[in-house]
Design an enzyme around this catalytic site. Structure first.
Site, PDB file in Angstrom:
ATOM      1  N   HIS A 292      83.835  70.522  37.527  1.00  0.00           N
ATOM      2  CA  HIS A 292      84.936  69.703  38.054  1.00  0.00           C
ATOM      3  C   HIS A 292      85.542  68.758  37.033  1.00  0.00           C
ATOM      4  CE1 HIS A 292      81.583  66.843  38.496  1.00  0.00           C
ATOM      5  NE2 HIS A 292      82.496  65.890  38.495  1.00  0.00           N
TER       6      HIS A 292
HETATM    7  C1  UD1 Z   1      85.572  61.776  40.551  1.00  0.00           C
HETATM    8  C2  UD1 Z   1      85.057  60.933  39.389  1.00  0.00           C
HETATM    9  C3  UD1 Z   1      84.070  61.741  38.577  1.00  0.00           C
HETATM   10  C4  UD1 Z   1      82.944  62.276  39.451  1.00  0.00           C
HETATM   11  C5  UD1 Z   1      83.541  63.042  40.634  1.00  0.00           C
HETATM   12  C6  UD1 Z   1      82.418  63.402  41.564  1.00  0.00           C
HETATM   13  C7  UD1 Z   1      86.662  59.320  38.472  1.00  0.00           C
HETATM   14  C8  UD1 Z   1      87.617  59.051  37.367  1.00  0.00           C
HETATM   15  N1  UD1 Z   1      86.164  60.579  38.501  1.00  0.00           N
HETATM   16  O1  UD1 Z   1      86.278  62.883  40.016  1.00  0.00           O
HETATM   17  O2  UD1 Z   1      83.478  60.905  37.586  1.00  0.00           O
HETATM   18  O3  UD1 Z   1      82.153  63.132  38.687  1.00  0.00           O
HETATM   19  O4  UD1 Z   1      84.466  62.200  41.342  1.00  0.00           O
HETATM   20  O5  UD1 Z   1      82.717  64.407  42.436  1.00  0.00           O
HETATM   21  O6  UD1 Z   1      86.371  58.455  39.264  1.00  0.00           O
HETATM   22  N2  UD1 Z   1      90.086  65.517  46.355  1.00  0.00           N
HETATM   23  C9  UD1 Z   1      90.112  66.038  47.618  1.00  0.00           C
HETATM   24  N3  UD1 Z   1      89.289  65.487  48.572  1.00  0.00           N
HETATM   25  C10 UD1 Z   1      88.474  64.454  48.316  1.00  0.00           C
HETATM   26  C11 UD1 Z   1      88.465  63.914  47.038  1.00  0.00           C
HETATM   27  C12 UD1 Z   1      89.272  64.461  46.063  1.00  0.00           C
HETATM   28  O7  UD1 Z   1      90.848  66.980  47.895  1.00  0.00           O
HETATM   29  O8  UD1 Z   1      87.748  64.009  49.249  1.00  0.00           O
HETATM   30  C13 UD1 Z   1      90.936  66.143  45.326  1.00  0.00           C
HETATM   31  C14 UD1 Z   1      92.303  65.521  45.230  1.00  0.00           C
HETATM   32  O9  UD1 Z   1      93.200  66.519  44.928  1.00  0.00           O
HETATM   33  C15 UD1 Z   1      92.174  64.600  44.035  1.00  0.00           C
HETATM   34  C16 UD1 Z   1      91.197  65.359  43.147  1.00  0.00           C
HETATM   35  O10 UD1 Z   1      90.316  66.005  44.051  1.00  0.00           O
HETATM   36  O11 UD1 Z   1      93.394  64.359  43.418  1.00  0.00           O
HETATM   37  C17 UD1 Z   1      90.420  64.490  42.200  1.00  0.00           C
HETATM   38  O12 UD1 Z   1      89.743  63.436  42.915  1.00  0.00           O
HETATM   39  P1  UD1 Z   1      89.324  62.080  42.126  1.00  0.00           P
HETATM   40  O13 UD1 Z   1      88.492  61.236  43.005  1.00  0.00           O
HETATM   41  O14 UD1 Z   1      90.519  61.457  41.515  1.00  0.00           O
HETATM   42  O15 UD1 Z   1      88.499  62.601  40.918  1.00  0.00           O
HETATM   43  P2  UD1 Z   1      87.328  63.668  40.882  1.00  0.00           P
HETATM   44  O16 UD1 Z   1      87.782  64.818  40.045  1.00  0.00           O
HETATM   45  O17 UD1 Z   1      86.834  63.915  42.253  1.00  0.00           O
HETATM   46  N1  UDP Z   2      76.222  67.822  45.168  1.00  0.00           N
HETATM   47  C1  UDP Z   2      76.141  68.243  46.487  1.00  0.00           C
HETATM   48  N2  UDP Z   2      76.858  69.341  46.871  1.00  0.00           N
HETATM   49  C2  UDP Z   2      77.623  70.065  46.006  1.00  0.00           C
HETATM   50  C3  UDP Z   2      77.684  69.633  44.660  1.00  0.00           C
HETATM   51  C4  UDP Z   2      76.981  68.501  44.279  1.00  0.00           C
HETATM   52  O1  UDP Z   2      75.426  67.636  47.298  1.00  0.00           O
HETATM   53  O2  UDP Z   2      78.228  71.057  46.420  1.00  0.00           O
HETATM   54  C5  UDP Z   2      75.491  66.587  44.767  1.00  0.00           C
HETATM   55  C6  UDP Z   2      74.496  66.791  43.650  1.00  0.00           C
HETATM   56  O3  UDP Z   2      73.215  67.133  44.141  1.00  0.00           O
HETATM   57  C7  UDP Z   2      74.465  65.419  42.978  1.00  0.00           C
HETATM   58  C8  UDP Z   2      75.888  64.925  43.160  1.00  0.00           C
HETATM   59  O4  UDP Z   2      76.446  65.693  44.223  1.00  0.00           O
HETATM   60  O5  UDP Z   2      73.575  64.563  43.681  1.00  0.00           O
HETATM   61  C9  UDP Z   2      76.660  65.095  41.887  1.00  0.00           C
HETATM   62  O6  UDP Z   2      77.983  64.851  42.108  1.00  0.00           O
HETATM   63  P1  UDP Z   2      79.135  65.369  41.156  1.00  0.00           P
HETATM   64  O7  UDP Z   2      78.687  66.522  40.342  1.00  0.00           O
HETATM   65  O8  UDP Z   2      80.325  65.533  42.015  1.00  0.00           O
HETATM   66  O9  UDP Z   2      79.419  64.099  40.243  1.00  0.00           O
HETATM   67  P2  UDP Z   2      78.852  63.575  38.855  1.00  0.00           P
HETATM   68  O10 UDP Z   2      77.393  63.398  38.960  1.00  0.00           O
HETATM   69  O11 UDP Z   2      79.264  64.574  37.818  1.00  0.00           O
HETATM   70  O12 UDP Z   2      79.589  62.304  38.642  1.00  0.00           O
END
Ligand code: UD1
Ligand code: UDP
Length: 366
Positions: free
Chosen positions: A210
């Site tokens: 992601h």
């Molecule tokens: C964010 C964090 C990242 C973390 C990740 C965990 C920042 C800068 N990034 O990235 O460090 O690893 O979360 O998963 O804070 N979206 C949905 N539904 C949701 C949430 C997001 O559709 O519930 C989609 C939207 O299109 C959004 C995109 O995902 O624009 C990105 O979401 P965002 O929270 O900005 O960043 P992540 O890539 O999720």
């Molecule tokens: N995770 C989950 N379901 C999924 C993918 C991840 O429960 O389909 C959990 C995973 O076990 C870990 C956390 O989400 O505890 C990690 O989140 P993510 O990879 O989104 O973020 P990051 O750690 O890279 O910030």
């Protein structure tokens, strides 16, 4: 004492669950510590948020700022405005932020600027050195205004010392994400897809991607997926797709008979699958830590990591982001040459009570 606990995105929920539990236990034992749970709304889909509250038994947030998605600046601004309003109405004595997401940084800034409210950063001090990652900016900014650092490693402690943080502000306590992992391990749940895709122990690969650097360019994403699928010797590749990645995947063809694209999984199902997998291939931070503790080989598609102990101590290896590095890593895995790893210091499932005890001592509650 009123402690605010901030959570906004999926990994935050996993990190705050044991902190809330430890505060509740301290309160039951007579300590004057109350908490207010603030969900920023950065993640909002049931599969990215609500399911984690349900599975991990996290109480409903006292406040949801409902900021939703947006650019980095939009999200930061909305979170700061929402949290500032709340703090102006009812200030807290301490604001606990966890991890490195935008909610972490935005709430720490709001707390400091409203009335120099004390900030505690759980997972403070970690650095990847990669300023192209929004998370690295979040870490640097948050740590620049944090009062108390609750750290996961000696490397993090040293990073903080290098920027002039005083010893008295650093508390090496371990990893709250691993508290949750140990607590929930007996509840890990075999998902329905186990039978549907004919999975068996150590005969499939778990995959997540992601990071913007890997998924926002569709050609790059396609190349990475193609290489993973063709290197996995026909083993099923289970890929729970993050919503950011899902948007891009809609625009490209990725069919392969051993590739299973699925919705994001619940915590209990996801970690059941990680625990029993042959290996994990990912660009997540948290998953490298969980794979390390469960001793599952982990290949990380990034050039750097802010969690070096997952490589030096654990089962993780950085492959970089060049798709050409994937096939040799799988060969090493299938040749039985992957390192077994060990568990980093203090990742023992008891971190959150240490945090609460330290807070109690700092604020003279114990
Ligand atoms: C964010 C964090 C990242 C973390 C990740 C965990 C920042 C800068 N990034 O990235 O460090 O690893 O979360 O998963 O804070 N979206 C949905 N539904 C949701 C949430 C997001 O559709 O519930 C989609 C939207 O299109 C959004 C995109 O995902 O624009 C990105 O979401 P965002 O929270 O900005 O960043 P992540 O890539 O999720
Ligand atoms: N995770 C989950 N379901 C999924 C993918 C991840 O429960 O389909 C959990 C995973 O076990 C870990 C956390 O989400 O505890 C990690 O989140 P993510 O990879 O989104 O973020 P990051 O750690 O890279 O910030």
């Amino acid at each position: 004492m009123l402690v605010d606990i901030i959570a906004g995105a999926r990994p935050n929920f996993i990190k705050i669950a044991p902190i809330i539990e430890a505060i509740e236990a301290a309160k039951k034992a007579g300590m004057d510590m109350n908490y207010r749970l603030v969900h920023t709304g950065q993640h909002y889909d049931k599969k990215m948020s609500g399911d984690f509250f349900e599975q991990l038994g996290i109480p409903a947030p006292h406040h949801n700022l409902e900021v939703g998605s947006g650019t980095q600046a939009e999200q930061t601004g909305k979170i700061m405005m929402g949290y500032e309003k709340l703090l102006l109405e009812t200030p807290c004595d301490l604001c606990i932020v966890v991890g490195d997401v935008t909610s972490t940084m935005a709430c720490s800034i709001a707390a400091k600027k409203v009335n120099n409210i004390k900030v505690a950063h759980v997972e403070g001090g970690i650095r990847s050195g990669d300023w192209t990652m929004p998370e690295e900016i979040n870490r640097i900014v948050t740590d620049a205004i944090t009062d108390y650092f609750f750290t996961t490693s000696e490397v993090a402690n040293n990073n903080l010392r290098k920027i002039g943080i005083k010893e008295s502000q650093i508390f090496f306590v371990g990893n709250t994400m691993i508290d949750t992992l140990y607590k929930q391990m007996p509840r890990f749940a075999k998902p329905e897809l186990w039978d549907k895709f004919g999975l068996s122990d150590k005969r499939y690969i778990m995959m997540t991607l992601h990071r913007p650097a890997n998924v926002d360019d569709k050609e790059k994403l396609k190349e990475l997926i193609t290489e993973i699928v063709s290197s996995s010797q026909g083993l099923p590749v289970i890929f729970p797709v993050h919503p950011r990645t899902a948007k891009i995947l809609e625009t490209i063809a990725t069919e392969a008979s051993n590739l299973h694209l699925i919705d994001p999984l619940g915590y209990l199902e996801f970690n059941y699958l990680v625990k029993n997998a042959k290996a994990v291939i990912t660009d997540s931070g948290g998953i490298t830590e969980e794979a390390t503790v469960m001793r599952v080989p982990c290949m990380t598609l990034r050039d750097s990591t802010e969690r070096p102990e997952t490589c030096t101590v654990g089962t993780n290896e950085l492959l970089g982001t060049n798709p050409k590095s994937i096939a040799p890593a799988f060969e090493k895995l299938f040749n039985g040459q992957w390192k077994k790893g060990a568990i980093p210091e203090l990742w023992d499932g008891k971190t959150a009570p240490r945090i609460v005890n330290n807070i109690a001592a700092i604020f003279g509650l114990s």
